[in-house]
Design an enzyme around this catalytic site. Structure first.
Site, PDB file in Angstrom:
ATOM      1  CB  CYS A  65       4.829   2.806   8.022  1.00 22.39           C
ATOM      2  SG  CYS A  65       4.358   4.245   7.052  1.00 22.39           S
ATOM      3  CG  LEU A  66       6.303   1.196   2.061  1.00 24.39           C
ATOM      4  CD1 LEU A  66       5.658   1.393   0.699  1.00 24.39           C
ATOM      5  CD2 LEU A  66       7.462   0.215   1.963  1.00 24.39           C
ATOM      6  CD  GLN A  78       3.116   6.127   2.690  1.00 26.78           C
ATOM      7  OE1 GLN A  78       2.201   5.523   2.145  1.00 26.78           O
ATOM      8  NE2 GLN A  78       4.072   5.519   3.370  1.00 26.78           N
ATOM      9  N   GLY A 119       0.843  -1.182   0.000  1.00 29.43           N
ATOM     10  CA  GLY A 119       0.000   0.000   0.000  1.00 29.43           C
ATOM     11  C   GLY A 119       0.880   1.234   0.000  1.00 29.43           C
ATOM     12  CG  HIS A 148      -0.152   7.009   5.253  1.00 28.93           C
ATOM     13  ND1 HIS A 148       0.892   7.620   5.909  1.00 28.93           N
ATOM     14  CD2 HIS A 148       0.194   5.704   5.131  1.00 28.93           C
ATOM     15  CE1 HIS A 148       1.826   6.708   6.177  1.00 28.93           C
ATOM     16  NE2 HIS A 148       1.426   5.539   5.725  1.00 28.93           N
ATOM     17  CG  HIS A 194      -0.894   1.512   7.135  1.00 25.60           C
ATOM     18  ND1 HIS A 194       0.014   1.074   8.076  1.00 25.60           N
ATOM     19  CD2 HIS A 194      -0.232   2.410   6.376  1.00 25.60           C
ATOM     20  CE1 HIS A 194       1.171   1.700   7.885  1.00 25.60           C
ATOM     21  NE2 HIS A 194       1.046   2.517   6.857  1.00 25.60           N
ATOM     22  CD  GLU A 195      -1.424   2.405   2.491  1.00 26.26           C
ATOM     23  OE1 GLU A 195      -0.959   3.548   2.398  1.00 26.26           O
ATOM     24  OE2 GLU A 195      -0.731   1.427   2.850  1.00 26.26           O
TER      25      GLU A 195
HETATM   26 ZN   LIG Z   1       2.450   3.795   6.039  1.00 26.88          ZN
END
Ligand SMILES: [Zn+2]
Length: 187
Positions: free
Chosen positions: A112-113, A73, A68, A158, A154-155
């Site tokens: 998380c990225l 981000q 995701g 963000h 989660h997304e």
């Molecule tokens: Zn994340």
């Protein structure tokens, strides 16, 4: 076997794939970048630019070994994210709303990225229904179960500037923030 941890797929990569992953991560905003804390605005124009943004995000997500990725981000403050909605289906979702969530919740470790090296437990409803539009403006709706329901939540977080460190236990939060504190590097 890859293990899915929140936004990240955890698996061993060959050197070439790992180099691609690093290049992708370098294009993803990293904590404590201010964009990660901002509330994104609704998508109003479903134009070619939005389609290219969704395409770029899907590539970055795959290269970064993620499941995701949300627009903030990559520094774009619009309400759109891409995510794996099933085993082999990666989709874009704009102006998403979680229209249903199960009462049943589950705690699982999430990464998380944008917060590399951190895994924290997060409690979330196990099943959710999300509705929104795809990158072309068509109405879409997904009924999701773990792990896809967790990724979508989660997304969605963000888009409101909410991160896993805000959703975890006080102890895990303290530990994560200690790890993330900027360190002075002497070279
Ligand atoms: Zn994340």
């Amino acid at each position: 076997m890859a293990e899915i941890e929140g936004q990240i797929r955890d698996e061993e990569l060959d050197p070439e794939r790992d180099a691609r992953r690093r290049l992708a991560l370098a294009q993803i905003r990293q904590y404590p970048d201010a964009a990660l804390r901002m509330k994104a605005r609704p998508v109003e124009e479903f134009d070619d630019q939005l389609v290219s943004l969704a395409e770029r995000m899907k590539f970055l997500m795959r290269d970064a070994n993620g499941i995701g990725l949300a627009a903030p981000q990559v520094g774009v403050l619009q309400r759109i994210f891409v995510f794996q909605a099933s085993e082999d289906d990666v989709v874009a979702l704009a102006n998403p709303e979680i229209v249903e969530a199960s009462e049943e919740t589950e705690v699982d470790d999430e990464g998380c990225l944008s917060i590399q090296g951190v895994l924290v437990p997060v409690e979330r409803p196990v099943r959710v229904t999300v509705a929104g539009r795809d990158e072309h403006g068509a109405e879409v709706r997904y009924e999701l179960e773990e792990p896809y329901s967790r990724v979508a939540q989660h997304e969605n977080d963000h888009l409101d500037g909410v991160l896993i460190v805000d959703r975890t236990t006080p102890e895990a939060r303290r530990e994560a923030l200690g790890f993330l504190r900027p360190r002075i590097v002497l070279q």
